[in-house]
Motif scaffolding. Structure first.
Motif, short mmCIF file in Angstrom:
data_model
loop_
_atom_site.label_atom_id
_atom_site.label_comp_id
_atom_site.label_asym_id
_atom_site.label_seq_id
_atom_site.Cartn_x
_atom_site.Cartn_y
_atom_site.Cartn_z
N ASP A 254 0.79 -1.15 -0.09
CA ASP A 254 -0.13 0.15 -0.12
C ASP A 254 0.87 1.31 -0.05
OD1 ASP A 254 -2.73 1.20 0.21
OD2 ASP A 254 -1.96 2.04 2.01
N TYR A 257 2.88 1.61 -3.56
CA TYR A 257 1.89 2.09 -4.59
C TYR A 257 1.32 3.42 -4.75
CZ TYR A 257 2.69 -2.68 -6.52
OH TYR A 257 3.06 -3.91 -7.04
N ARG A 258 0.97 3.61 -3.45
CA ARG A 258 0.36 4.96 -2.97
C ARG A 258 1.52 6.02 -3.52
NH1 ARG A 258 -3.67 6.42 1.02
NH2 ARG A 258 -5.03 4.49 1.30
N GLY A 261 1.53 6.44 -7.07
CA GLY A 261 0.20 7.00 -7.31
C GLY A 261 0.47 8.48 -7.25
N LEU A 262 1.13 9.14 -6.05
CA LEU A 262 1.10 10.40 -5.52
C LEU A 262 2.26 11.19 -6.58
CD1 LEU A 262 0.81 10.54 -1.91
CD2 LEU A 262 -0.63 11.32 -3.46
N HIS A 265 0.95 11.74 -9.95
CA HIS A 265 -0.17 12.47 -10.33
C HIS A 265 0.04 13.87 -9.49
CE1 HIS A 265 -1.83 8.66 -11.22
NE2 HIS A 265 -3.13 9.25 -11.76
N ARG A 267 0.60 17.67 -8.65
CA ARG A 267 0.94 19.07 -9.32
C ARG A 267 1.92 19.82 -8.40
NH1 ARG A 267 -1.12 15.58 -12.81
NH2 ARG A 267 -1.90 16.54 -14.50
N MET A 268 1.95 19.63 -7.35
CA MET A 268 2.97 20.31 -6.63
C MET A 268 3.49 19.56 -5.46
SD MET A 268 0.21 22.98 -5.05
CE MET A 268 1.52 23.98 -4.02
N THR B 250 -3.39 25.56 -9.15
CA THR B 250 -2.50 24.52 -9.02
C THR B 250 -2.74 23.83 -7.60
OG1 THR B 250 -0.94 25.96 -10.05
CG2 THR B 250 -0.08 23.95 -8.96
N VAL B 251 -3.10 24.48 -6.74
CA VAL B 251 -3.47 23.81 -5.43
C VAL B 251 -4.62 22.87 -5.77
CG1 VAL B 251 -4.46 23.99 -3.03
CG2 VAL B 251 -2.73 25.49 -4.09
N ASP B 254 -3.75 19.91 -8.17
CA ASP B 254 -3.00 19.26 -7.03
C ASP B 254 -3.95 18.27 -6.28
OD1 ASP B 254 -0.28 18.18 -6.08
OD2 ASP B 254 -0.86 19.06 -4.24
N TYR B 257 -5.72 15.64 -8.75
CA TYR B 257 -5.15 14.49 -9.26
C TYR B 257 -4.33 13.66 -8.23
CZ TYR B 257 -5.72 16.99 -13.62
OH TYR B 257 -6.24 17.31 -15.05
N ARG B 258 -3.87 14.43 -7.08
CA ARG B 258 -3.50 13.29 -5.99
C ARG B 258 -4.69 12.53 -5.58
NH1 ARG B 258 0.75 15.04 -2.06
NH2 ARG B 258 2.04 16.37 -3.29
N MET B 260 -6.86 11.10 -7.43
CA MET B 260 -6.87 10.10 -8.57
C MET B 260 -5.95 9.23 -8.61
SD MET B 260 -9.31 10.28 -10.95
CE MET B 260 -8.48 9.36 -12.11
N GLY B 261 -4.66 9.64 -8.21
CA GLY B 261 -3.24 8.67 -7.86
C GLY B 261 -3.50 7.80 -6.68
N LEU B 262 -4.01 8.23 -5.71
CA LEU B 262 -4.08 7.43 -4.55
C LEU B 262 -5.32 6.19 -4.62
CD1 LEU B 262 -3.77 10.04 -1.51
CD2 LEU B 262 -2.51 8.29 -2.23
N HIS B 265 -4.20 3.55 -7.02
CA HIS B 265 -2.83 2.94 -6.54
C HIS B 265 -3.04 2.24 -5.23
CE1 HIS B 265 -1.18 4.94 -9.91
NE2 HIS B 265 -0.20 4.17 -9.86
N ALA B 266 -3.75 2.70 -4.46
CA ALA B 266 -3.83 2.17 -2.87
C ALA B 266 -3.85 0.85 -2.83
CB ALA B 266 -4.92 3.15 -2.22
N ARG B 267 -3.52 0.10 -1.73
CA ARG B 267 -3.88 -1.31 -1.75
C ARG B 267 -4.77 -1.51 -0.37
NH1 ARG B 267 -1.76 -0.99 -6.40
NH2 ARG B 267 -1.13 -3.04 -7.31
N ILE B 269 -7.79 1.13 1.79
CA ILE B 269 -8.51 2.47 1.85
C ILE B 269 -9.63 2.18 2.61
CG2 ILE B 269 -9.86 2.20 -0.22
CD1 ILE B 269 -8.62 5.15 -0.91
N GLU B 273 -11.69 7.74 3.95
CA GLU B 273 -10.78 8.12 3.09
C GLU B 273 -11.22 8.09 1.52
OE1 GLU B 273 -6.86 5.93 2.56
OE2 GLU B 273 -5.97 7.66 1.63
#
Lengths: 338, 338
Positions: A254, A257-258, A261-262, A265, A267-268, B250-251, B254, B257-258, B260-262, B265-267, B269, B273
């Motif tokens: 977890d 892979y997290r 993912g971060l 993805h 942006r900052m 940007t904030v 960010d 998209y974060r 989306m990334g989590l 990818h998370a294993r 959750i 969350e």
């Protein structure tokens, strides 16, 4: 930092440093500007001569920008102290950056040899050869009773500092890193962050180094450091990784892979967070959970997203917010190439 | 929750509920088990008859499992109170779940009509028609002075509760959600979390509902609720979204998209969350920052990763840790289909 050296899954890099001063000159901190300049020019002429010269690049600190000095620090080629100071100072650097000689840092001359993985014995052979070559043209301050004399008494004797940069994410995850700290203390070793003295650990990277430079030969110091410190800590981290894989696989994967993912993805992203996440990616690659990213990419990202490198890549000065954006963009781009 | 209704970018769903009791029977809390069973059977015979019957599915609470009761709660078809209680209780449910009639919850009969987006006026037309149909065969407890009599005095009069589920991530991000809370309080409205009374807000979803049921007609209550509450809050959230897009792009991106990334990818959750991250994904879709995911997927994930649904999907009972793993897997799978 290409993880290709021996024990490279845990020992990121190793370094040997020798502190030397020139007989007949004041120590740097006791010298005035003129004397400092004199030492610099004296050493430069000897270093940039003969066999050594052909592989060396001489950089006068007063002739490069603050950004360039910071880049050399980020590459672990010069110390923060040298980068941030003024006056007659320089570094002579081999083209692959594995050999660096700082002139007028704390001591007149500090030789360092860097290598990836655990290659301390090889490093010593090399640095000893350079030291011997220099002794042909430079007379080092030396006492028959104490050995090499240095600006700080903690370096007197051999003047040697032996260090390794260890990646210890599993011990950190298991809450066992304190044991390493205690063991280091018991063995009179220093444990520090990524950029040496006074810096906090980041990215689960720990720099371990000897403190005792007196009363033993260089070979003894290196041998004990490897056998009594590096090898046991490596073994300890390996056991921790096995334990995580066996008992806490989901928690471990977890986190890994997290992190992917971060990084893919965001942006900052701050330098600190990037290092923290890259630590998990490195672990994931070493454990073969991540297969589509190469360690080479992780190392490139690690190096190139540091503040000075990032600004050099962007071709302009960036404030902290703009760096966080540029860093995130660089990381996304690099990871999406795979 | 398919966001297809009017103002569906912010008003997730709307609900009207009417509280009714049958004249000549004790209120539920004052009735003994036999009387409760008598009311249940009496109401069931009237509800499951005539025009209403053909679209209704009758569920006796004592005949379904705890998991099934929890699933009905997660679908907002019955209240937590009904799901967790015992005795002679039931729900009659239309096949699309938009109409539900709880029998022997706090009152003998609670009618509810649910719709996506802001369709309160349409909901009222529908619930009023059902209410009128039932009044043909059931005599409701009614006082010429007070109106409909209810178990709890806060419902006396019209017995109506009007509510909307609002998605307010931008107000939350800008730290302005407290203003909505204060305004709601000033207007004698209740503001609650996703599962009604006593639950915390999750996923930036807020349930707003009227508290006053007396002294106004149903149409007045609904009209004021829309014009003085829902429409202003929707406008307020829209302004907040515009402000974020303009001043803090940007904030904002960010965070989106974060998320989306989590999620991708998370294993492991947690439900909390997942809701938090899905809130950002929903916002990203509404702002057209995310284009490869449909709102339908977000809604499916939202519904199906709740504990009871997740266990139903897995076909087995799962402890909290196993649910977190199953949830992460379901989400990764659903998001990777796009």
């Amino acid at each position: 930092m290409d993880d290709s050296g021996p024990l490279g899954d845990i020992v990121i890099s190793c370094r040997i440093r020798l502190a030397r001063n020139i007989a007949g000159f004041q120590f740097f901190s006791h010298a005035d500007a003129e004397q400092q300049a004199e030492v610099l020019s004296f050493i430069r002429d000897k270093v940039m001569a003969g066999e050594l010269k052909k592989d060396l690049w001489y950089i006068d600190m007063s002739e490069i920008s603050a950004l360039e000095r910071e880049m050399l620090t980020e590459r672990h080629v010069i110390s923060k102290q040298l980068a941030q100071s003024h006056g007659a100072r320089a570094v002579a650097l081999s083209h692959d950056e594995s050999l660096a000689m700082m002139i007028n840092e704390e001591d007149h001359l500090r030789l360092q040899v860097l290598a990836s993985g655990l290659q301390l014995r090889e490093n010593y052979v090399r640095i000893n050869r350079v030291d011997t070559l220099l002794e042909g043209s430079l007379e080092f301050a030396f006492s028959p009773d104490y050995g090499y004399l240095t600006a700080c008494p903690t370096n007197v004797g051999t003047g040697i500092r032996v260090s390794v940069m260890l990646h210890l994410p599993a011990l950190k995850l298991l809450g066992q890193i304190d044991k390493v700290f205690r063991a280091a203390k018991d063995m009179h070793l220093a444990i520090r962050g990524l950029y040496g003295e006074g810096t906090e650990p980041a990215g689960d990277l720990y720099q371990l180094s000897n403190q005792i430079t007196l009363g033993k030969t260089e070979e003894q110091i290196i041998d004990e450091f490897i056998r009594r410190t590096v090898e046991p800590v490596v073994e300890y981290e390996r056991l921790a990784r096995k334990k995580l894989l066996k008992d806490r696989f989901t928690v471990l994967s977890d986190k890994i892979y997290r992190a992917m993912g971060l990084l893919g993805h965001a942006r900052m992203i701050s330098s600190e967070e990037a290092m923290h996440l890259l630590s998990f990616v490195r672990l994931g690659i070493n454990l073969e959970l991540i297969k589509n990213i190469r360690l080479r990419d992780v190392n490139d990202i690690f190096l190139l997203t540091q503040p000075a490198h990032l600004q050099a890549l962007s071709g302009k000065s960036l404030d902290a917010g703009a760096r966080d954006e540029a860093r995130a963009e660089f990381i996304r781009d690099r990871l999406s190439r795979n």
